[in-house]
Design an enzyme around this catalytic site. Structure first.
Site, mmCIF file in Angstrom:
data_model
loop_
_atom_site.group_PDB
_atom_site.id
_atom_site.type_symbol
_atom_site.label_atom_id
_atom_site.label_comp_id
_atom_site.label_asym_id
_atom_site.label_seq_id
_atom_site.Cartn_x
_atom_site.Cartn_y
_atom_site.Cartn_z
ATOM 1 N N HIS A 77 29.145 43.682 36.159
ATOM 2 C CA HIS A 77 28.153 44.747 35.989
ATOM 3 C C HIS A 77 28.172 45.730 37.161
ATOM 4 C CE1 HIS A 77 25.654 41.766 33.304
ATOM 5 N NE2 HIS A 77 26.837 42.078 32.792
ATOM 6 N N HIS A 259 27.078 46.659 25.501
ATOM 7 C CA HIS A 259 27.199 45.801 26.685
ATOM 8 C C HIS A 259 28.604 45.214 26.795
ATOM 9 C CE1 HIS A 259 25.849 43.408 30.054
ATOM 10 N NE2 HIS A 259 26.590 42.431 29.548
ATOM 11 N N ASP A 263 31.139 45.471 29.932
ATOM 12 C CA ASP A 263 31.908 44.361 30.508
ATOM 13 C C ASP A 263 33.399 44.687 30.584
ATOM 14 O OD1 ASP A 263 29.742 42.727 30.955
ATOM 15 O OD2 ASP A 263 29.995 41.551 29.111
ATOM 16 N N HIS A 286 35.254 37.967 28.673
ATOM 17 C CA HIS A 286 35.731 38.043 30.054
ATOM 18 C C HIS A 286 37.140 37.469 30.215
ATOM 19 C CE1 HIS A 286 31.966 39.598 31.374
ATOM 20 N NE2 HIS A 286 31.292 38.530 30.970
ATOM 21 N N HIS A 364 82.072 47.271 58.700
ATOM 22 C CA HIS A 364 81.168 46.532 57.815
ATOM 23 C C HIS A 364 81.766 46.473 56.420
ATOM 24 C CE1 HIS A 364 77.358 45.712 55.524
ATOM 25 N NE2 HIS A 364 77.134 44.954 56.589
#
Length: 461
Positions: A77, A259, A263, A286, A364
């Site tokens: 929230h 809501h 979330d 969730h 190298h």
């Protein structure tokens, strides 16, 4: 878009929904690129937990984070309020493991952030632009989240709990500027059968009928009603005609779906990067939200690593080899950059043409010439040296010395004929001549080398 933080500290007090513990929470302004983080001021050392999907350890009745044994419960929230108010950098200080539940929505957090005021910062906001459809599905529950390309961040949620009392609901947020008015007041909710279990297990100590909508999805006995009245400290409870316990009026008929949308926004903040795309969440929760946040975060990290900046190499450089030698003390054969293409207060871009005439190719791997990795790091360091030396008025009188090199990775071989592009950016502001940089080297459209480097400029003796 520039990053934003708050102008001043602001404090809220309340109780945690599941712990019932009194808690004081403080929103604190934070520096550029800080993001969101929680600080437990009640613990020794005041440990910090970043809002990161990788720290999610539990999603039962909330999104719970843990880092090195330190926990933050029901983070969603608060994070939703920060995203909804388009604030990028904030430290959230807590003297308990859980933010205050307030009324079960983000409303009071939004009001606190408005009271604190918003301040624009100098750094640009990072944003992940969705180019392809990305999905995650939880086969066990049928929950699914998808994000598709869109002009801005949008979210649609569709919920169906298979109950007559709630039914099927949808909610949509078309722009974040509508979050305060359309979503922030939507309160958390629970079904009666869940509430009975939570009360029996002592998992909802801070709850009352002012911070949770309770949908009565089963016959309620007199005994259960008395338990609820005792738990909520109410003299008399009853069930309203719309199937919810009384003492609370719905803000909107689809408040539950709104809501769930809240979330989703809070949980996806754990991806760590703003999203430009439309999120479509079917039966979100969730668990599926945070799993999707982890997936998005991995994709963003991979794309960042493989993203090669585009530069016009035919364009007049910002600095040519003569101007570079005026600033750097290095000389051939150890001067390893040819041009500076970009330079700002926080980043620098350099270039090197790798030819067969390089002295290091003599010894190298003469039969199969490959540019030594240590010299790639040195070339990145010289590029970064331009950045730090540009902060003093007389760079010719300074040397740049390594202090530390971390997280060096070599991804591809660098061969004669390659054109190397070096990009160095500040991890933290330059202080007392100390520069902490993230450096990348690219060639042939690929990342070939990366490293974190710390260097200090010192005056020549």
């Amino acid at each position: 878009m520039k990053q934003r933080t708050i102008k001043k500290e602001v404090i809220l007090k309340g109780v945690g929904l599941h712990t019932g513990a009194e808690v004081t929470m403080k929103f604190v302004p934070a520096a550029e690129n800080h993001g969101y983080a929680f600080k437990r001021v009640d613990l020794e050392g005041e440990p910090i937990i970043e809002a990161d999907a990788n720290y999610v350890v539990n999603t039962q009745r909330g999104t719970n984070l843990e880092k090195r044994g330190v926990k933050i419960q029901t983070s969603e929230h608060v994070l939703a309020a920060l995203v909804g108010m388009e604030i990028d950098n904030v430290l959230i200080e807590l003297d308990a493991p859980e933010p205050p539940i307030m009324d079960g929505s983000s409303k009071f957090f939004v009001e606190a952030l408005e009271e604190a005021g918003v301040e624009e910062q100098n750094a640009e906001r990072e944003e992940y632009i969705v180019k392809d459809v990305i999905s995650y599905k939880d086969e066990a529950t049928g929950s699914e989240i998808t994000v598709i390309p869109a002009e801005n961040y949008q979210v649609t949620t569709m919920v169906d709990f298979g109950t007559k009392v709630l039914g099927t609901q949808n909610a949509t947020l078309e722009r974040l500027s509508d979050f305060k008015d359309e979503i922030s007041e939507a309160r958390t909710f629970s079904f009666l059968h869940e509430l009975e279990m939570l009360l029996e297990n002592g998992l909802i100590k801070g709850g009352d009928l002012n911070n949770a909508i309770v949908y009565v999805d089963k016959e309620i006995s007199e005994e259960t009603m008395r338990k609820l009245e005792n738990a909520f400290n109410k003299k008399k409870l009853s069930v309203k005609p719309n199937g919810i316990l009384d003492n609370l009026t719905l803000h909107q008929p689809n408040e539950a779906a709104r809501h769930k949308l809240l979330d989703v926004i809070g949980d996806l903040a754990l991806a760590g990067t703003r999203i430009r795309g439309k999120v479509i969440a079917n039966k979100p929760g969730h668990h599926v939200n945070t799993q999707f946040a982890k997936k998005i975060a991995k994709i963003i990290k991979l794309e960042k690593r493989n993203s090669v900046p585009k530069y016009d190499l035919d364009k007049q450089p910002l600095m040519d080899i003569h101007q570079i030698m005026d600033m750097l003390p290095h000389r051939p054969p150890f001067l390893l950059i040819d041009r500076i293409l970009e330079l700002s207060d926080s980043h620098v871009v350099g270039m090197k043409n790798v030819t067969m005439n390089e002295p290091f190719f003599v010894g190298h791997f003469p039969g199969a010439p490959v540019m030594p990795g240590v010299l790639q790091v040195e070339a990145m360091a010289q590029t970064g040296g331009i950045l730090v030396l540009s902060t003093v008025p007389d760079p010719e009188n300074y040397l740049t010395l390594f202090m530390k090199i971390d997280n060096v990775k070599f991804k591809q071989k660098v061969l004669p004929g390659d054109t190397l592009i070096f990009h160095c950016s500040l991890i933290s502001p330059i202080r007392r001549g100390i520069c902490h940089m993230q450096a990348y080297a690219y060639a042939n459209g690929k990342l070939v080398c990366e490293a974190e480097m710390m260097a200090q400029i010192v005056k020549k003796k």
